[in-house]
Scaffold this active site. Structure first.
Site, PDB file in Angstrom:
ATOM      1  N   HIS A 128      -0.433  -9.547 -14.570  1.00 58.24           N
ATOM      2  CA  HIS A 128      -0.026  -9.797 -13.188  1.00 58.24           C
ATOM      3  C   HIS A 128      -0.726 -11.082 -12.762  1.00 58.24           C
ATOM      4  O   HIS A 128      -1.946 -11.103 -12.660  1.00 58.24           O
ATOM      5  CB  HIS A 128      -0.428  -8.635 -12.279  1.00 58.24           C
ATOM      6  CG  HIS A 128       0.302  -7.361 -12.576  1.00 58.24           C
ATOM      7  ND1 HIS A 128       0.174  -6.226 -11.801  1.00 58.24           N
ATOM      8  CD2 HIS A 128       1.184  -7.034 -13.549  1.00 58.24           C
ATOM      9  CE1 HIS A 128       0.944  -5.263 -12.297  1.00 58.24           C
ATOM     10  NE2 HIS A 128       1.560  -5.733 -13.360  1.00 58.24           N
ATOM     11  N   SER A 180       0.182  -1.405 -16.499  1.00 56.56           N
ATOM     12  CA  SER A 180       0.626  -2.764 -16.206  1.00 56.56           C
ATOM     13  C   SER A 180      -0.299  -3.315 -15.137  1.00 56.56           C
ATOM     14  O   SER A 180      -0.353  -2.776 -14.040  1.00 56.56           O
ATOM     15  CB  SER A 180       2.069  -2.765 -15.700  1.00 56.56           C
ATOM     16  OG  SER A 180       2.504  -4.082 -15.448  1.00 56.56           O
ATOM     17  N   ASN A 193       0.381   1.278 -12.474  1.00 58.99           N
ATOM     18  CA  ASN A 193       0.355  -0.077 -11.938  1.00 58.99           C
ATOM     19  C   ASN A 193      -1.059  -0.433 -11.476  1.00 58.99           C
ATOM     20  O   ASN A 193      -1.566   0.161 -10.522  1.00 58.99           O
ATOM     21  CB  ASN A 193       1.304  -0.200 -10.744  1.00 58.99           C
ATOM     22  CG  ASN A 193       1.136  -1.534 -10.020  1.00 58.99           C
ATOM     23  OD1 ASN A 193       1.611  -2.568 -10.465  1.00 58.99           O
ATOM     24  ND2 ASN A 193       0.393  -1.518  -8.909  1.00 58.99           N
ATOM     25  N   GLU A 194      -1.698  -1.376 -12.169  1.00 62.00           N
ATOM     26  CA  GLU A 194      -2.965  -2.021 -11.766  1.00 62.00           C
ATOM     27  C   GLU A 194      -4.169  -1.092 -11.698  1.00 62.00           C
ATOM     28  O   GLU A 194      -5.201  -1.458 -11.134  1.00 62.00           O
ATOM     29  CB  GLU A 194      -2.791  -2.780 -10.438  1.00 62.00           C
ATOM     30  CG  GLU A 194      -1.812  -3.952 -10.566  1.00 62.00           C
ATOM     31  CD  GLU A 194      -1.730  -4.823  -9.309  1.00 62.00           C
ATOM     32  OE1 GLU A 194      -2.351  -4.486  -8.285  1.00 62.00           O
ATOM     33  OE2 GLU A 194      -1.029  -5.847  -9.368  1.00 62.00           O
ATOM     34  N   ASP A 195      -4.088   0.102 -12.284  1.00 62.37           N
ATOM     35  CA  ASP A 195      -5.252   0.993 -12.245  1.00 62.37           C
ATOM     36  C   ASP A 195      -6.378   0.481 -13.145  1.00 62.37           C
ATOM     37  O   ASP A 195      -7.565   0.697 -12.856  1.00 62.37           O
ATOM     38  CB  ASP A 195      -4.847   2.421 -12.632  1.00 62.37           C
ATOM     39  CG  ASP A 195      -3.942   3.053 -11.579  1.00 62.37           C
ATOM     40  OD1 ASP A 195      -3.615   2.372 -10.584  1.00 62.37           O
ATOM     41  OD2 ASP A 195      -3.553   4.213 -11.755  1.00 62.37           O
TER      42      ASP A 195
END
Length: 843
Positions: A503, A486, A431-433
């Site tokens: 996102h 993501s 997530n968002e890395d």
């Protein structure tokens, strides 16, 4: 030959602060699984950290090490059997000693462990099991110091968390407290056997025409000693009825059989068909004796992610059994900061709520845990598809050899554990890395395809997401799609709206755009977006102890909102759109109106785009749930009480939904000058697979008088296209001629109203919404159900019913216009219970 036997070690535990050497230090543990905060509360040593400011007075627990102890009797061990000590989960740095000898060391919360203790338990009688849990907070900081070569950057919590394989939200997040749990967080037991089935899985091939499926079933067998002469009987059944049976003799410890299934019953997402689950069972036999038996349920279905070039860029949507599915749904965080609080029934209620709200996908976010089996069982049975992140969130993760080895074991174990669930349709690396990589300027050259070279850069975690994890998924669950992160799309910037998932946080975070234009900000698949709202007053009453603290900007309320800058952001969206309130109950309601409107504007427009060459493949709001009683982006709070946004989203995601919208006029940019004219559009969205014929109506109703200011537009015999969007009409409003008015749309199919939508003049703060002439009339009542009829003389905005535990309202956050009475069903109210309270805008 003896049967497999197990002895759960759930009672008889005690615990203490590891540093306290006094004999009185030991305290009782009510039951295991547990975490130390629960055990301290049970012993009166800790106040509930969810109440008031108690989280602060619980912080000392985070910096301690803890020891758990159990004295147990050696179980009976038949000849030829061995004893194994099995741990399904230890949180997190655990040193396990049996009779003073270390038998296991673990530093990964997400792994299970099994240790052969046959020799250690040779002596009859009592044995002592002791587990030291070292402080994860301090160990993380030590690891960070030991690795100055790594760039420790990320969002949320102490960046040292990146070096520890523990649920990342325990370090605190922008919706959750800092509660560093430790303990035996999953079951611990003794297993006694000579042979057992250690794994059972299936691989399914479904013919393109769905008339035949090939089910290959595999069983991994573990045998103690040298006698390998066992056989395995596989049984395939449906709805409790056996449909096939095969016997296999053991080869290389893995048995395999293949079943041909004619005219299989398929597994479908909620709203698209049945959630058929087959059962595969395997019985391990020695001679005439059954030694061990294992069963698992699985589904027959195909799941594809369609990524094809088109006029919008490159598509990103899900196709199940050949049917394109618009994935309206939500993101999931752990349902409690103290994970062992969550009962299977609570998981079930969350997932059933999603189905009630017409949601078809849940995204298990990468800063929590690989969820409990009961979570995925509920998703299988209810028909909610799972987007499953691996547990990496918002950071630049390190890759020293030991942690890579641990990550590979973690990934392999969890993919194996979960691969039989038909609900899991995608595994995602993090997530968002990649957003952290972009924001911190870390090295990322998409054209470089050499994994070993990635390890030498300042973004070594690419090796995890683009090499290690995809290899694990390919090997362990080859039919499941893997996506590197993501958001992510073919190595392009994560904000690229033409490819992959995105996102979209430019409402609330970022540029803080008007929520009325949310749909113009989306991409090919919107896997995160959100708007905060307060929970209902009953939830606030739970965590705010003093009446004096029940005002909108109180210290306790601000403490229970962990989002940076939340005061400014809530205030911005309120002041732009609504008239201010100083009493808490109205203020709470106004934040909920904003959240409901925000979600409606996003989902309604994105679902419409689905009909335009799958421009938007899905929308997963942030977030479905909470991990404690708080103020957050959740649309259902910690106590499973839906906020108005839950109902607003549910209406937009109905199988058939109508949409009407006037063009956005940005009043703040135009210095509040009203527009002279406004264009409007009317359309119908359908997720059904068949063409419908319906009647569509559009009315123009004065906000001030409730009277119609123009002739109603009616279109009879409208063909509604399947699984897409039908544009009905567009037009122009002349503001010089017409009062401020709502556009009220309805669609009938087979003589029944199947959907409504009401478009309002914006912003609401300019409208006088007093004196609406609302009437709420009870029209029928049984012992546990009553129906209320809602009518009004003038348009009513966002009628919200009180949420009470164990009482379900069929709809809420409702707009009502004159001449269109609506009926709401309330289930669970008992005779003598007071009626549900309600609020509406301008009340």
């Amino acid at each position: 030959m003896p049967e497999f036997a197990q002895h759960t070690l759930s009672t008889g535990w005690s615990f203490k602060d590891s540093e306290d050497q006094s004999s009185e230090a030991w305290l009782s543990v009510p039951t295991v699984p547990s975490v130390v905060q629960q055990d301290l509360q049970a012993n009166g040593k800790l106040k509930d950290p969810f109440i008031g400011l108690n989280e602060l007075s619980a912080r000392w627990v985070n910096e301690k090490s803890w020891t758990y102890r159990n004295v147990f009797q050696k179980p009976a061990v038949p000849t030829g059997s061995s004893i194994f000590l099995a741990f399904d989960g230890l949180d997190t740095f655990a040193n396990v000693k049996l009779d003073g000898q270390t038998i296991l060391e673990s530093d990964n919360m997400f792994l299970a462990h099994r240790v052969d203790v046959t020799q250690a338990l040779e002596a009859e009688g009592e044995h002592t099991l002791e587990i030291d849990f070292d402080c994860a907070l301090l160990r993380a900081r030590e690891l960070k110091k030991q690795h100055p070569e790594h760039k420790w950057v990320g969002f949320n919590g102490d960046p040292a968390r990146l070096g520890v394989r523990k649920a990342q939200y325990h370090w605190g997040w922008d919706w959750g407290p800092v509660l560093m749990t430790a303990g035996i967080w999953k079951e611990v037991r003794l297993e006694v056997y000579s042979a057992k089935i250690s794994d059972l899985w299936t691989e399914v091939e479904l013919a393109a025409d769905h008339v035949k499926a090939q089910v290959s079933a595999f069983a991994k067998v573990e045998i103690v000693g040298s006698d390998a002469s066992h056989k395995a009987t596989f049984t395939l059944s449906l709805h409790g009825q056996e449909i096939a049976k095969e016997v296999a003799t053991l080869e290389n410890t893995v048995d395999k059989v293949t079943f041909e299934v004619e005219n299989p019953s398929l597994w479908w997402p909620n709203g698209y068909g049945d959630q058929t689950l087959y059962q595969i069972s395997v019985s391990l036999e020695k001679g005439e004796d059954e030694i061990h038996q294992v069963s698992k349920k699985f589904g027959i279905r195909t799941a594809e992610i369609v990524q094809q070039p088109d006029k919008h860029g490159k598509s990103f949507f899900f196709r199940i059994n050949g049917v394109d599915i618009f994935c309206g749904g939500a993101c999931w965080i752990p349902a409690d900061s103290l994970l062992t609080n969550i009962e299977p029934e609570r998981y079930r209620k969350w997932i059933e709520l999603m189905a009630v709200g017409h949601q078809v996908m849940i995204r298990v976010w990468g800063g929590g845990i690989y969820e409990d089996e009961s979570f995925y069982q509920a998703c299988d049975e209810v028909g909610v598809m799972v987007w499953q992140d691996f547990m990496f969130g918002c950071g630049n993760y390190p890759t020293w050899p030991e942690i890579l080895e641990s990550i590979e074991k973690e990934a392999t174990y969890n993919v194996r554990r979960l691969r039989h669930h038909p609900s899991i349709v995608i595994w995602v690396g993090n997530n968002e890395d990649y957003q952290v990589q972009e924001q911190q300027g870390l090295t990322y050259n998409y054209e470089d395809k050499d994994p070993e070279s990635w390890l030498k850069t300042d973004f070594p975690a690419r090796y995890i997401y683009e090499h290690l994890l995809p290899n694990v998924v390919k090997t362990t669950s080859p039919s499941t799609y893997y996506h590197p992160g993501s958001p992510w799309g073919d190595g392009k910037v994560t904000t690229d709206p033409t490819v992959g998932d995105m996102h979209q946080w430019n409402v609330w975070h970022g540029t803080q755009e008007k929520y009325q234009i949310f749909d113009t900000l989306g991409g090919r698949f919107n896997s995160e977006f959100g708007m905060e709202a307060f929970p209902h007053m009953s939830t606030i009453d739970h965590f705010v102890e003093n009446e004096a603290d029940k005002y909108p900007q109180s210290h306790v309320l601000d403490f229970h909102n962990k989002a940076d800058g939340h005061e400014r952001r809530i205030a911005t969206y309120l002041v732009e759109n609504l008239r201010n309130a100083t009493d808490l109950e109205t203020y709470v309601y106004l934040t909920q109106v904003v959240q409901a409107e925000t979600m409606m504007f996003g989902y309604r427009g994105w679902r419409r785009q689905w009909g335009d060459e799958r421009h938007c493949g899905g929308a997963l709001l942030w977030q479905l749930n909470d991990c404690w009683p708080t103020i957050s982006w959740a649309i259902v709070d910690y106590f499973l009480r839906p906020k108005p946004a839950f109902y607003a989203v549910g209406r937009v995601l109905k199988p058939v939904a109508i949409g009407v919208r006037r063009e956005h006029h940005d009043w703040s940019v135009s210095h509040a000058q009203p527009p002279k004219t406004s264009k409007y559009e009317l359309w119908v969205s359908s997720s059904l697979q068949k063409e419908l014929v319906g009647k569509v109506e559009l009315r123009f109703i004065s906000v001030q008088t409730g009277l119609e200011i123009r002739e109603t537009i009616v279109h009879e015999n409208v063909t509604i296209v399947p699984n897409g969007t039908t544009d009905i009409l567009d037009g122009v409003i002349d503001h010089a001629v017409d009062d401020p008015h709502v556009l009220a749309a309805r669609v009938w199919v087979d003589g029944e109203i199947v959907a409504r939508d009401v478009d309002w003049p914006q912003p609401f703060k300019y409208l006088d919404l007093s004196d609406r002439g609302l009437e709420v009339t009870r029209i029928s009542k049984t012992t546990d159900e009553q129906k209320l009829e809602l009518s009004a003389r003038k348009p009513v905005k966002c009628l919200v019913f009180e949420e009470r535990d164990n009482i379900r309202v069929s709809d809420s956050a409702i707009d009502i216009v004159p001449g269109d009475d609506q009926v709401v069903t309330i289930k669970g109210l008992k005779p003598g219970d007071r009626p549900l309270k309600y609020k509406f805008l301008g009340q």
